[in-house]
Write a protein that holds these residues in place. Sequence first.
Motif, short mmCIF file in Angstrom:
data_model
loop_
_atom_site.label_atom_id
_atom_site.label_comp_id
_atom_site.label_asym_id
_atom_site.label_seq_id
_atom_site.Cartn_x
_atom_site.Cartn_y
_atom_site.Cartn_z
N GLU A 26 44.29 63.68 55.57
CA GLU A 26 43.34 62.58 55.46
C GLU A 26 42.63 62.59 54.11
O GLU A 26 42.38 61.54 53.51
N ALA A 27 42.33 63.80 53.60
CA ALA A 27 41.68 63.89 52.28
C ALA A 27 42.61 63.40 51.19
O ALA A 27 42.18 62.72 50.24
N LYS A 28 43.89 63.72 51.29
CA LYS A 28 44.86 63.27 50.28
C LYS A 28 44.94 61.75 50.24
O LYS A 28 44.83 61.13 49.17
N THR A 29 45.15 61.15 51.40
CA THR A 29 45.35 59.70 51.44
C THR A 29 44.07 58.94 51.07
O THR A 29 44.11 57.93 50.36
N SER A 30 42.92 59.40 51.56
CA SER A 30 41.68 58.69 51.26
C SER A 30 41.31 58.81 49.79
O SER A 30 40.82 57.84 49.18
N THR A 31 41.55 59.96 49.18
CA THR A 31 41.24 60.12 47.75
C THR A 31 42.15 59.26 46.90
O THR A 31 41.71 58.64 45.91
N LEU A 32 43.41 59.20 47.27
CA LEU A 32 44.33 58.33 46.53
C LEU A 32 43.90 56.87 46.65
O LEU A 32 43.91 56.12 45.67
N ARG A 33 43.50 56.46 47.84
CA ARG A 33 43.14 55.06 48.06
C ARG A 33 41.85 54.68 47.31
O ARG A 33 41.74 53.57 46.81
N ARG A 34 40.91 55.59 47.22
CA ARG A 34 39.60 55.29 46.63
C ARG A 34 39.58 55.45 45.12
O ARG A 34 38.86 54.73 44.42
N HIS A 35 40.36 56.37 44.58
CA HIS A 35 40.22 56.72 43.17
C HIS A 35 41.48 56.56 42.34
O HIS A 35 41.44 56.80 41.13
N PHE A 36 42.61 56.17 42.94
CA PHE A 36 43.86 56.05 42.19
C PHE A 36 44.55 54.75 42.57
O PHE A 36 44.24 54.13 43.60
N HIS A 37 45.47 54.34 41.72
CA HIS A 37 46.33 53.20 42.06
C HIS A 37 47.78 53.56 41.74
O HIS A 37 48.06 54.37 40.84
N ALA A 38 48.70 52.96 42.52
CA ALA A 38 50.12 53.26 42.36
C ALA A 38 50.63 52.62 41.07
O ALA A 38 50.45 51.41 40.86
N TYR A 39 51.27 53.42 40.24
CA TYR A 39 51.81 52.93 38.98
C TYR A 39 53.30 52.60 39.10
O TYR A 39 53.78 51.63 38.51
N GLY A 75 36.95 52.60 37.09
CA GLY A 75 36.00 51.51 37.27
C GLY A 75 35.06 51.79 38.43
O GLY A 75 35.21 52.76 39.18
N PRO A 76 34.05 50.92 38.63
CA PRO A 76 33.08 51.12 39.72
C PRO A 76 33.71 50.94 41.10
O PRO A 76 33.23 51.52 42.08
N ALA A 77 34.74 50.10 41.18
CA ALA A 77 35.37 49.86 42.49
C ALA A 77 36.78 50.42 42.48
O ALA A 77 37.51 50.26 41.51
N ALA A 78 37.14 51.06 43.53
CA ALA A 78 38.48 51.63 43.63
C ALA A 78 39.47 50.56 44.03
O ALA A 78 39.16 49.66 44.80
N LYS A 79 40.65 50.65 43.47
CA LYS A 79 41.70 49.71 43.83
C LYS A 79 42.43 50.23 45.07
O LYS A 79 42.85 51.37 45.10
N PRO A 80 42.57 49.38 46.08
CA PRO A 80 43.27 49.86 47.28
C PRO A 80 44.74 50.09 46.99
O PRO A 80 45.36 49.36 46.23
N VAL A 81 45.28 51.10 47.61
CA VAL A 81 46.70 51.38 47.48
C VAL A 81 47.44 50.57 48.54
O VAL A 81 47.19 50.73 49.73
N PRO A 82 48.30 49.65 48.15
CA PRO A 82 48.98 48.82 49.15
C PRO A 82 49.94 49.65 49.99
O PRO A 82 50.55 50.59 49.51
N GLU A 83 50.03 49.26 51.26
CA GLU A 83 51.02 49.88 52.12
C GLU A 83 52.41 49.42 51.70
O GLU A 83 52.58 48.30 51.21
N PRO A 84 53.44 50.26 51.87
CA PRO A 84 54.79 49.85 51.48
C PRO A 84 55.25 48.67 52.32
O PRO A 84 54.94 48.56 53.51
N THR A 85 55.97 47.77 51.68
CA THR A 85 56.49 46.61 52.40
C THR A 85 57.65 47.04 53.26
O THR A 85 58.19 48.14 53.16
#
Length: 470
Positions: free
Chosen positions: A422-435, A453-463
Amino acid sequence: MSLTLALGLWGIRRENTLWGDESVTYQLAQRDLSQIWHTAQHIDLVHALYYAVMHGIFGLFGGGLLTLRLPSVLAMSVAASGVGLLALRLAGPRAGLLAGLVFPLLPQVQKYAQEGRSYAMVCALVTWATYALVVSVRHRVRWRWAVYGSTMLLACLLHEFAVLALVAHGVTLVVSRVPRSVTRAWSAAAAGVVAGLLPLAVRSAGQSEQVSWIGGPVRLRYFLVVAVVGMACARAPLRGRGPVRLAALAVPILVLPGLLLLIASPVRPLFVDRYVLYSNIGIALLLGAWMDYFHRLRRWSRTAWIAVVAALAALVPSSLSLRTPQSRSNDATAVGAAVRQEGRPGDGLLYLSGRQRILTSANPEDTRFLTDLALAQDPVSSNALAGVELPAEDIAARMLEFERIVAVRAVGVHSPATPQEEAKTSTLRRHFHAYGTTHVNGARVTVYLRDHGPAAKPVPEPTARERAVG
């Protein structure tokens, strides 16, 4: 034996790739016996004997794909000879020849003859234990029952579900109405097998979490098809010799082991085709005897020969496909190569979940220049398959120290609901974006970049398309 050996050696390298379970064998077989034993106290106790055997083989011949897979090829060749001799004793020379030739052509036999796992060895041992059973029933010599019991016990110690073949043998004797003295001798041998297996079964029951990935029957279609075909063949008046009839032996070993696992599925899903690989003994015996029956009736018309040729031709695409990396549920070699290609020296490396660390364990060079962000203790020193991970808060803190993270996520495998995951996924979602994401067989390798930036970009779920490609 020769046909099985030839088919086993054909494409044995599978384009120099490993899949995840073979990667585990490759990793553990290179550890010391004491390390294998200590690892088995935590996980994979059911395969500990196999890892010890492979450790000895690696010590004699060195590591490598050939050393990893050749024991399975040889074991399956020994199984094929046993199938031929069984049919010879039960139905005559022609049935023996045909059954022995059918066995190595079966797709499941071809597949597991080329895998560095224990299933081919178990199949060989069950085959020869079955042969010892037939011989013991006929000759009633006490030492033959000892051979039967010791062979079955060794098969069960290599994989516990071989004990289901013992149940099939018991049904065979009941159906065959053998004398009471034979039943008593078999019961004593079976009791010895169960007593020898019991300590392993009790200890390994505490490791049942390692089969939690089985959400339902795995590759059930093959079992259903061969069961139906086998039952249809058994309806013919097959030739028989001695107190044990071929159909009475072949049908239980073909149907019962898989059926028992399916019956247990509502309580705990356990059916995986390779767990009952030895059931192919039954279909090979029945098909060999059925073809012998038609030959004796002189009904081998031109249509029958065309049907046989068509069946052999239908096996060709399957045989070709089984020798490609895509024939397995994942490709550990491709995962490691993708990590090496996408990662840069100094990048962070994250496994979602930590169990997927085994996918890159075969070649340390793939991850040499990356920092495993969650690893507290490596697999060897911790006597584990995937090592020991840091507490959740430490993982999150380490992730925030990196600008780039290479994440490995298995496709179709659910991550356990642990604080670390849960820590891995939540940290990625709040502080990183998929390149960018690289899709390989059985996994996705994604590069994440840090957000400032001030707002974290959500990591989209895979299609759905991405999941399908993965």
